[in-house]
Design a protein around this motif. Sequence first.
Motif, short mmCIF file in Angstrom:
data_model
loop_
_atom_site.label_atom_id
_atom_site.label_comp_id
_atom_site.label_asym_id
_atom_site.label_seq_id
_atom_site.Cartn_x
_atom_site.Cartn_y
_atom_site.Cartn_z
N LEU A 2 -7.93 2.96 4.26
CA LEU A 2 -6.61 3.49 3.92
C LEU A 2 -6.65 4.37 2.66
O LEU A 2 -5.62 4.68 2.09
CB LEU A 2 -5.63 2.34 3.71
CG LEU A 2 -5.25 1.64 5.02
CD1 LEU A 2 -4.62 0.29 4.74
CD2 LEU A 2 -4.29 2.52 5.81
N TYR A 8 -8.12 3.58 -0.19
CA TYR A 8 -8.39 2.83 -1.41
C TYR A 8 -9.90 2.67 -1.55
O TYR A 8 -10.47 1.63 -1.29
CB TYR A 8 -7.69 1.46 -1.38
CG TYR A 8 -6.19 1.57 -1.53
CD1 TYR A 8 -5.58 1.37 -2.76
CD2 TYR A 8 -5.39 1.89 -0.44
CE1 TYR A 8 -4.21 1.50 -2.91
CE2 TYR A 8 -4.02 2.02 -0.57
CZ TYR A 8 -3.43 1.83 -1.80
OH TYR A 8 -2.07 1.95 -1.95
N LYS A 19 -6.97 4.59 -5.32
CA LYS A 19 -7.46 5.76 -4.58
C LYS A 19 -8.30 6.67 -5.47
O LYS A 19 -8.89 7.62 -4.98
CB LYS A 19 -6.27 6.52 -4.00
CG LYS A 19 -5.55 5.70 -2.92
CD LYS A 19 -4.45 6.47 -2.23
CE LYS A 19 -3.84 5.61 -1.12
NZ LYS A 19 -2.78 6.30 -0.38
N HIS A 58 -8.63 -1.85 3.28
CA HIS A 58 -8.17 -0.96 2.21
C HIS A 58 -9.00 0.31 2.10
O HIS A 58 -8.49 1.38 1.82
CB HIS A 58 -8.17 -1.71 0.88
CG HIS A 58 -7.13 -2.76 0.84
ND1 HIS A 58 -7.36 -4.03 1.31
CD2 HIS A 58 -5.85 -2.74 0.44
CE1 HIS A 58 -6.26 -4.74 1.19
NE2 HIS A 58 -5.33 -3.99 0.66
N CYS A 91 -1.33 8.90 4.43
CA CYS A 91 -2.19 8.39 5.50
C CYS A 91 -1.78 9.00 6.85
O CYS A 91 -0.61 9.21 7.07
CB CYS A 91 -2.11 6.89 5.60
SG CYS A 91 -2.95 6.07 4.26
N MET A 111 0.80 -1.20 0.00
CA MET A 111 0.00 0.00 0.00
C MET A 111 0.84 1.26 0.00
O MET A 111 1.88 1.31 0.62
CB MET A 111 -0.90 0.00 1.22
CG MET A 111 -2.01 -1.03 1.08
SD MET A 111 -2.81 -1.32 2.64
CE MET A 111 -1.49 -2.06 3.54
#
Lengths: 152, 174
Positions: B63, B65, B117, B60, A152, A147
């Motif tokens: 995060l 996504y 994203k 995900h 983040c 990822m």
Amino acid sequence: MMTPLHKQLLNDYQRNFPLSPTPYQDIATELGVSEIEVINALTELNETDVITRIGPVIPPNRIGVSTLAAMAVPEAQLHDIAQIVSAYPEVNHNYEREHRFNLWFVIIASGAGHLQQVIARIEQQTGYSVMSLPLVDDYFIDLSFRMDLHDC
Amino acid sequence: MPDATDRKIIEATQGGLPLTPEPYQAIAEQLGLTAEDVMSRLSAMQDKGIIRRIGAVPNHYKLGYRFNGMTVWDIPDDTIDDLGQKVGQLDFVSHCYHRPRHLPEWPYNLFAMVHAKSREDVDNQIRQIAELLGGFNHGCDVLYSTRILKKTGFRRSEKSRAGQPVSDETALNV
């Protein structure tokens, strides 16, 4: 806000979580931090829902019989039908998708007969047919989904 | 196939390992086993492929996504094993499956879940898969999820209500 430790735990421990009496201490030693820091960071990731859990991941059809099912239902009835489908304990995921087949869900049953029963009951209860697409083969390659945690 | 004790261990750990210094010991006490039993059985199940991996299961969506696309492809059956392996290796593909066609309304036999994203990124990923498949790609579609109507697979309470452990077939927002 994620710390470097959060990010490391997320990207580097999606597999190979230590099978030892004190796994968090092992990770702490590997990362050069303390056990309590690892436990706290994982607890934070868990509580903020960034991870759903730490534990074993089971591939499909290893335990029970499952299928990916889809239904094409009129927009006006989608909500009601989705509720009927979601109410089944055998239904594990239920997603609305942009397509003529607009309702997609996974059914996990104890055996083939049970699976057919659930499908038949959903069809009967909703009045719409269920397209069942059971797994033929799984091309899973053992690489982590890496990822980008930059923002983040 | 897992035996009854294996199943109990899987069930006891599907909600997550305890975040305490000796998590296997905690599971063992719950099941009347020793920590040694729990660890060796988990290890054996991993060797046999009953368990795919042990680790953190990321969410995900949380995060960033937020775009998950179920890309579906119609490719010749005699090429699917070879091409499926290749698509499964792409780093943005989380799951790659061969499923049956359902003709006439469903001609697709290869499923690849992609996560990004933005929708633009998903489009780009689809282009990369199409390039890889080349002339074997006889048609494709992408199904974006617009709403999660039920995703309770990881909740212990739901799981026990279902009476059986949760498969991670679609763990990643499929």
